[in-house]
Scaffold this motif. Sequence first.
Motif, PDB file in Angstrom:
ATOM      1  N   LYS A  34     -11.662  18.946 -20.381  1.00 38.92           N
ATOM      2  CA  LYS A  34     -10.413  19.021 -21.131  1.00 38.92           C
ATOM      3  C   LYS A  34      -9.944  17.625 -21.519  1.00 38.92           C
ATOM      4  O   LYS A  34     -10.012  16.688 -20.735  1.00 38.92           O
ATOM      5  CB  LYS A  34      -9.348  19.733 -20.308  1.00 38.92           C
ATOM      6  CG  LYS A  34      -9.683  21.211 -20.097  1.00 38.92           C
ATOM      7  CD  LYS A  34      -8.661  21.924 -19.258  1.00 38.92           C
ATOM      8  CE  LYS A  34      -9.005  23.396 -19.151  1.00 38.92           C
ATOM      9  NZ  LYS A  34      -8.042  24.147 -18.330  1.00 38.92           N
ATOM     10  N   ALA A  35      -9.469  17.508 -22.751  1.00 37.27           N
ATOM     11  CA  ALA A  35      -8.965  16.235 -23.263  1.00 37.27           C
ATOM     12  C   ALA A  35      -7.461  16.345 -23.464  1.00 37.27           C
ATOM     13  O   ALA A  35      -6.953  17.362 -23.931  1.00 37.27           O
ATOM     14  CB  ALA A  35      -9.648  15.883 -24.583  1.00 37.27           C
ATOM     15  N   TRP A  36      -6.768  15.266 -23.104  1.00 37.06           N
ATOM     16  CA  TRP A  36      -5.299  15.236 -23.203  1.00 37.06           C
ATOM     17  C   TRP A  36      -4.932  14.035 -24.064  1.00 37.06           C
ATOM     18  O   TRP A  36      -5.293  12.898 -23.749  1.00 37.06           O
ATOM     19  CB  TRP A  36      -4.699  15.097 -21.812  1.00 37.06           C
ATOM     20  CG  TRP A  36      -3.268  15.546 -21.679  1.00 37.06           C
ATOM     21  CD1 TRP A  36      -2.277  15.408 -22.595  1.00 37.06           C
ATOM     22  CD2 TRP A  36      -2.683  16.201 -20.551  1.00 37.06           C
ATOM     23  NE1 TRP A  36      -1.103  15.924 -22.118  1.00 37.06           N
ATOM     24  CE2 TRP A  36      -1.319  16.427 -20.858  1.00 37.06           C
ATOM     25  CE3 TRP A  36      -3.157  16.600 -19.314  1.00 37.06           C
ATOM     26  CZ2 TRP A  36      -0.433  17.035 -19.975  1.00 37.06           C
ATOM     27  CZ3 TRP A  36      -2.280  17.212 -18.433  1.00 37.06           C
ATOM     28  CH2 TRP A  36      -0.939  17.436 -18.760  1.00 37.06           C
ATOM     29  N   GLU A  37      -4.232  14.290 -25.162  1.00 37.23           N
ATOM     30  CA  GLU A  37      -3.846  13.192 -26.046  1.00 37.23           C
ATOM     31  C   GLU A  37      -2.949  12.210 -25.302  1.00 37.23           C
ATOM     32  O   GLU A  37      -2.009  12.609 -24.626  1.00 37.23           O
ATOM     33  CB  GLU A  37      -3.121  13.757 -27.276  1.00 37.23           C
ATOM     34  CG  GLU A  37      -3.200  12.870 -28.501  1.00 37.23           C
ATOM     35  CD  GLU A  37      -2.126  11.796 -28.515  1.00 37.23           C
ATOM     36  OE1 GLU A  37      -2.320  10.756 -29.165  1.00 37.23           O
ATOM     37  OE2 GLU A  37      -1.081  11.991 -27.864  1.00 37.23           O
ATOM     38  N   TYR A  38      -3.259  10.929 -25.393  1.00 32.17           N
ATOM     39  CA  TYR A  38      -2.607   9.892 -24.596  1.00 32.17           C
ATOM     40  C   TYR A  38      -1.089   9.944 -24.696  1.00 32.17           C
ATOM     41  O   TYR A  38      -0.384   9.934 -23.685  1.00 32.17           O
ATOM     42  CB  TYR A  38      -3.126   8.522 -25.035  1.00 32.17           C
ATOM     43  CG  TYR A  38      -2.436   7.363 -24.367  1.00 32.17           C
ATOM     44  CD1 TYR A  38      -2.819   6.915 -23.103  1.00 32.17           C
ATOM     45  CD2 TYR A  38      -1.388   6.695 -25.011  1.00 32.17           C
ATOM     46  CE1 TYR A  38      -2.190   5.847 -22.499  1.00 32.17           C
ATOM     47  CE2 TYR A  38      -0.746   5.624 -24.407  1.00 32.17           C
ATOM     48  CZ  TYR A  38      -1.148   5.211 -23.156  1.00 32.17           C
ATOM     49  OH  TYR A  38      -0.501   4.166 -22.560  1.00 32.17           O
TER      50      TYR A  38
END
Length: 274
Positions: A187-191
């Motif tokens: 999963k990627a989380w926008e900074y």
Amino acid sequence: MKLNHYKNWYETYLKMIYPRTLEQDVEIHPTPSMNEYLDRCVFSLENLKHKVFDLKQSSVNRNSKLEEKTFQRVIEFLGQLQTYINSSKLSSKDLLKARQIINEFENIFQANQQRVIDIFQSELDDELPSKLIIWKNFVDQCMQAQDKKSSWDYWWDIKENELVDWEGEEEYDDFINRMQNDSRYIKAWEYWDYIEPLAIRDEICPTIQLGKSYCSVNKYNEQLSFLDEQLKKILLKEKHILLSSQEQYYPKSYYWWYYHIPQNVLLWNEIDDD
């Protein structure tokens, strides 16, 4: 027993800015010019007077919106102003004005202590619940991120080191199923989405620390402690989120949420640390 909060308000300022030093608090809140800063102090005090004495709107600058954190803002501005006085760095003219501002605040506080404290309690009750909800939602989202099968907006291809977008070549449900069941994707989380709640957490700290000196904040502190303990259990991957130049103002032992992220998450679109 007569209250004497007006006598030790500067001590409560020191508690509010903990764990930063006086010098660090001045550095992290730079003053463009002393004239402008003195004007800010006057305006913050005018806002407090507006509430204490139930003044009409016309008595305050019509072009400026009354701040919600009236009492806390006064302590923030005047605490730093007292630090400037103590450092003997003010000109004689600025020193005179600074002392007049602080004397006026202390006189108002001394004569209206319970009224001022009631105002601060009301401000806390208006502000803290909404910020704690934001923090709770963030904690819940971090917990959700630990479940590979949970829904998520962004995914990262570990092998290719890139963000994976759904391009419509397959059904969306099939795309999500592929992301969830292949260890190649996490999963990627926008900074910026990730750090926004962290900034809210920062704002909660001084509010509660100042509140402990004047008001009832136990229920808010208990809620915060419970959420923090939940989050600490899942922030397992070490990650320096701040710029290295900022970290001196955020000691790791206190601002722990800036130094770890959830285990199964990658932050993307980060700022460069040049």
